[in-house]
Design a protein around this motif. Structure first.
Motif, PDB file in Angstrom:
ATOM      1  N   LYS A  71       0.721  -1.194  -0.013  1.00 57.62           N
ATOM      2  CA  LYS A  71       0.096  -0.039  -0.210  1.00 57.62           C
ATOM      3  C   LYS A  71       0.897   1.126   0.206  1.00 57.62           C
ATOM      4  N   TYR A  72       0.414   2.206  -1.185  1.00 59.34           N
ATOM      5  CA  TYR A  72       1.256   3.705  -1.144  1.00 59.34           C
ATOM      6  C   TYR A  72       2.663   3.326  -1.474  1.00 59.34           C
ATOM      7  N   ALA A  73       2.845   2.149  -2.141  1.00 56.81           N
ATOM      8  CA  ALA A  73       4.281   1.730  -2.781  1.00 56.81           C
ATOM      9  C   ALA A  73       4.746   3.110  -3.881  1.00 56.81           C
ATOM     10  N   ASP A  74       3.830   3.603  -4.411  1.00 58.35           N
ATOM     11  CA  ASP A  74       4.160   4.481  -5.489  1.00 58.35           C
ATOM     12  C   ASP A  74       3.917   6.070  -4.799  1.00 58.35           C
ATOM     13  N   LYS A  75       3.778   6.155  -3.738  1.00 57.56           N
ATOM     14  CA  LYS A  75       3.474   7.345  -3.238  1.00 57.56           C
ATOM     15  C   LYS A  75       4.635   8.341  -2.892  1.00 57.56           C
ATOM     16  N   PRO A  76       5.003   9.254  -3.570  1.00 52.29           N
ATOM     17  CA  PRO A  76       6.307  10.321  -3.463  1.00 52.29           C
ATOM     18  C   PRO A  76       6.220  10.676  -1.868  1.00 52.29           C
ATOM     19  N   VAL A  77       7.616  10.466  -1.553  1.00 50.20           N
ATOM     20  CA  VAL A  77       7.586  11.001  -0.025  1.00 50.20           C
ATOM     21  C   VAL A  77       8.864  11.976   0.006  1.00 50.20           C
ATOM     22  N   ALA A  78       9.833  12.117  -1.106  1.00 46.03           N
ATOM     23  CA  ALA A  78      10.705  13.042  -1.142  1.00 46.03           C
ATOM     24  C   ALA A  78      11.192  13.355  -2.605  1.00 46.03           C
ATOM     25  N   TYR A  79      11.698  14.750  -2.730  1.00 46.67           N
ATOM     26  CA  TYR A  79      12.465  14.971  -3.842  1.00 46.67           C
ATOM     27  C   TYR A  79      13.653  14.151  -4.209  1.00 46.67           C
ATOM     28  N   ALA A  80      13.961  13.688  -5.429  1.00 50.91           N
ATOM     29  CA  ALA A  80      15.051  12.937  -5.685  1.00 50.91           C
ATOM     30  C   ALA A  80      16.284  13.980  -5.828  1.00 50.91           C
ATOM     31  N   PRO A  81      17.439  13.296  -5.483  1.00 49.99           N
ATOM     32  CA  PRO A  81      18.364  14.219  -5.632  1.00 49.99           C
ATOM     33  C   PRO A  81      18.843  14.833  -7.247  1.00 49.99           C
TER      34      PRO A  81
END
Length: 343
Positions: A71-81
């Protein structure tokens, strides 16, 4: 009714009983037919932390950090470097994210972390120099010029799926000093393009011949012994041999190492006649050919004009070295035919 006999009662009851026995029984439902079994609650799949991960997009999603999340595996949690860079997420931040999204994970220790790297393409210094060189063509910089940056190992990073093209703008060039300043960006025109200001210097270059192998003193130089290399003009001495034709057929006065620029004074034409050697003097005209013996007064290579003394008459004449130990002379006021005749 009281007066009814037992026989009469059986006569009434028996047909009714037969009818009831002949009727089908109602079917049991599936739920009624199946045994009742309690299904235990299955434990959630285990969730493991990924120590390192490479992402391809602009965001880090929950599934990039934790393995086993559904669940929520594709949820963005941070900006990529940024492309080519990395970010480290520590245990405290990871625990906060896990709690926010109901992920059953606890750090084992405070040093647990995830290192996230952004997938990228590398644009190296050579490609950047090529684009700067192309932009300098408008400033009369030739194709053989050498572009050198003040910053070593200059590189640009672009997203892995982007077009790795470099753009040059705001170019400033000083023809006298050869110095330049410019802005470069990649990918060209992209809103998130990486931009950097570069500076450096342009050096004019030239091609000169060098030896492929060590050439010893007295060895005749062949065409297969020579190759061309490119050097900055400021590194080439004025007396350096500038073309392969000026080396082929000559010989070094001393050994010359491979890959080393050759100076004019280091090579000479092979001697055909050594000073003091006995030679044949030849005077050839349409009417006759005269020969006599002479003594070389100086060294001579093929085509050199040297002084030769007639051995018998002691007369000194000028002649051209035509072959080994052979000097050709021509008849003129300074060299009459009588000078070749013996006394």
């Amino acid at each position: 009714m009281k007066n009814m006999s037992i026989r009469s009662v059986f006569a009434l009851v028996l047909p009714l009983a037969a009818t009831l026995l002949a009727a089908p029984l109602p079917a049991l439902s599936a739920e009624e037919d199946a045994p009742l079994v309690e299904t235990p609650d299955l434990p959630p799949p285990p969730v493991n932390l990924k120590p390192s991960v490479e992402v391809d997009g602009a965001y880090v999603v929950l599934g990039d950090l934790f393995e086993g999340v559904t669940k929520y595996a594709d949820k963005p949690v941070a900006y990529a470097p940024e492309p080519g860079k990395r970010t480290v997420f520590d245990a405290r931040w990871l625990q906060s994210v896990a709690r926010s999204y109901g992920v059953m994970w606890q750090p084992v220790g405070q040093y647990e972390k995830v290192t996230v790297t952004r997938a990228s393409q590398v644009i190296d210094q050579a490609q950047i120099a090529q684009e700067i060189h192309a932009a300098l063509a408008d400033h009369n910089v030739g194709p053989s010029a050498d572009v050198v940056f003040n910053t070593r190992n200059l590189q640009l990073y672009v997203p892995s799926k982007a077009e790795a093209r470099v753009g040059v703008s705001n170019l400033s060039y000083d023809e006298h000093s050869g110095r330049f300043v410019a802005d470069v960006e990649a990918p060209v025109g992209a809103p998130d393009a990486q931009r950097v200001r570069v500076s450096g210097r342009v050096y004019t270059t030239t091609s000169i011949p060098v030896f492929k192998r060590n050439i010893a003193k007295g060895e005749t130089i062949k065409e297969s012994d020579v190759e061309l290399i490119t050097l900055r003009e400021s590194e080439v001495r004025d007396d350096t041999v500038g073309s392969a034709e000026d080396l082929i057929g000559k010989t070094p006065k001393k050994m010359v190492r491979a890959g080393t620029p050759v100076r004019d004074a280091e090579v000479e034409r092979p001697l055909r006649i050594a000073k003091g050697a006995l030679v044949t003097l030849v005077l050839q005209t349409p009417q006759m050919t005269l020969t006599t013996q002479g003594k070389a007064m100086e060294n001579g290579a093929h085509g050199d004009t040297i002084r030769v003394q007639n051995v018998r008459s002691k007369t000194i004449v000028l002649g051209t070295v035509s072959d080994n130990n052979m000097v050709s002379v021509s008849q003129n006021a300074e060299t009459p035919a009588s000078a070749l005749l013996t006394n």
